[in-house]
Design an enzyme around this catalytic site. Structure first.
Site, PDB file in Angstrom:
ATOM      1  N   GLU A  42       0.755  -1.212  -0.086  1.00 40.22           N
ATOM      2  CA  GLU A  42      -0.125   0.057   0.142  1.00 40.22           C
ATOM      3  C   GLU A  42       0.618   1.259  -0.002  1.00 40.22           C
ATOM      4  O   GLU A  42       1.822   1.314   0.985  1.00 40.22           O
ATOM      5  CB  GLU A  42      -0.966   0.086   1.023  1.00 40.22           C
ATOM      6  CG  GLU A  42      -1.858   1.344   1.184  1.00 40.22           C
ATOM      7  CD  GLU A  42      -2.701   1.288   2.259  1.00 40.22           C
ATOM      8  OE1 GLU A  42      -3.847   1.916   2.483  1.00 40.22           O
ATOM      9  OE2 GLU A  42      -2.561   0.503   3.521  1.00 40.22           O
ATOM     10  N   LYS A 124      -8.397   3.244  -3.603  1.00 39.27           N
ATOM     11  CA  LYS A 124      -9.253   3.178  -2.599  1.00 39.27           C
ATOM     12  C   LYS A 124     -10.478   3.743  -2.118  1.00 39.27           C
ATOM     13  O   LYS A 124     -10.398   4.974  -2.431  1.00 39.27           O
ATOM     14  CB  LYS A 124      -8.386   3.221  -1.318  1.00 39.27           C
ATOM     15  CG  LYS A 124      -8.739   2.585   0.154  1.00 39.27           C
ATOM     16  CD  LYS A 124      -7.575   2.728   1.149  1.00 39.27           C
ATOM     17  CE  LYS A 124      -7.871   2.055   2.367  1.00 39.27           C
ATOM     18  NZ  LYS A 124      -6.965   2.010   3.333  1.00 39.27           N
ATOM     19  N   CYS A 158      -5.266  -2.526   1.642  1.00 40.74           N
ATOM     20  CA  CYS A 158      -5.437  -2.642   3.259  1.00 40.74           C
ATOM     21  C   CYS A 158      -6.975  -3.055   3.667  1.00 40.74           C
ATOM     22  O   CYS A 158      -7.584  -4.080   3.343  1.00 40.74           O
ATOM     23  CB  CYS A 158      -5.310  -1.198   3.927  1.00 40.74           C
ATOM     24  SG  CYS A 158      -4.894  -1.344   5.633  1.00 40.74           S
TER      25      CYS A 158
END
Length: 229
Positions: A42, A124, A158
């Site tokens: 990430e 994200k 994540c």
């Protein structure tokens, strides 16, 4: 048989140029090892913004500004250099990076093929907790997979990997190889009160994802060296 790998390394924190150079070196090393697909963690480039969890928000603002300055554009020179490295090394790459676009930054992933073509980018959807002081929200359309010669490839970032509705979306698209991009877990080692951020919890989630989705999961995360502290 296709050889794949997850990068376990430290970026050059908050330095886009140095981290780009390190990314290229790792891609070239993967090519020498006949690796066809390489996954990064990430926000590998320019590193995960750990400071937002370690200091009060107003204290972190100067560092957040530096983070923004070292976030990269999808059409910028850093991405172009990485695409060229993929072509030279004949390696597919799923890159975790901080994307700068207009007035915001996003936690993002880019899939680059072995000809250096940018096949997919996504953001994200919902940054986690303090991440919302740094990153904007991605669109719901960024649940996507890409067909490759060796698998139907997708990725999440994540805590996206934990969300049931996002998992279902990826499974419904026929995902076969999933890249789970994680940050560094070293800061939370041994702290039971932050179990959700531990390597143990997140590797369990990866195993669960693989079992539930009947797919292969590649778990990539950065490391923190003593000198990085």
């Amino acid at each position: 048989m296709t050889k794949i790998a997850a990068v376990q390394a430290a970026p050059e924190w908050l330095d886009a140029k140095k981290t780009t150079d390190k990314t290229i070196a790792l891609i070239e090393e993967a090519g020498r090892q006949d690796i066809r697909f390489l996954g990064f963690g990430e926000s590998w480039l320019p590193g995960y913004p750990h400071m937002i969890f370690l200091h009060p928000p107003m204290e972190t603002m100067p560092m957040v500004q530096k983070y923004r300055q070292n976030a990269i554009r999808v059409d910028g020179p850093e991405m172009k250099a990485i695409q060229e490295a993929c072509e030279r090394a004949n390696v597919w790459v799923m890159l975790g990076f901080a994307e700068r676009d207009k007035g915001s930054i996003y936690a993002a992933q880019a899939l680059i093929d072995d000809h250096g073509v940018l096949r997919m980018t996504r953001r994200k959807l919902r940054p986690t907790h303090m991440e919302r002081t740094v990153w904007g929200e991605g669109p719901a359309t960024d649940i996507k997979v890409t067909e490759t010669p060796f698998a139907t490839v997708g990725g999440l970032i994540c805590f996206e990997n934990v969300q049931p509705i996002m998992r279902h979306g990826m499974f419904a698209l026929g995902e076969q190889l999933h890249v789970a991009c994680w940050p560094s877990f070293g800061l939370f080692k041994g702290l039971r009160k932050t179990y959700a951020f531990s390597s143990e919890a997140n590797l369990n989630e990866c195993s669960s994802y693989a079992l539930q989705g009947q797919c292969f999961v590649l778990a990539a995360n950065s490391i923190i060296r003593p000198e990085d502290i």
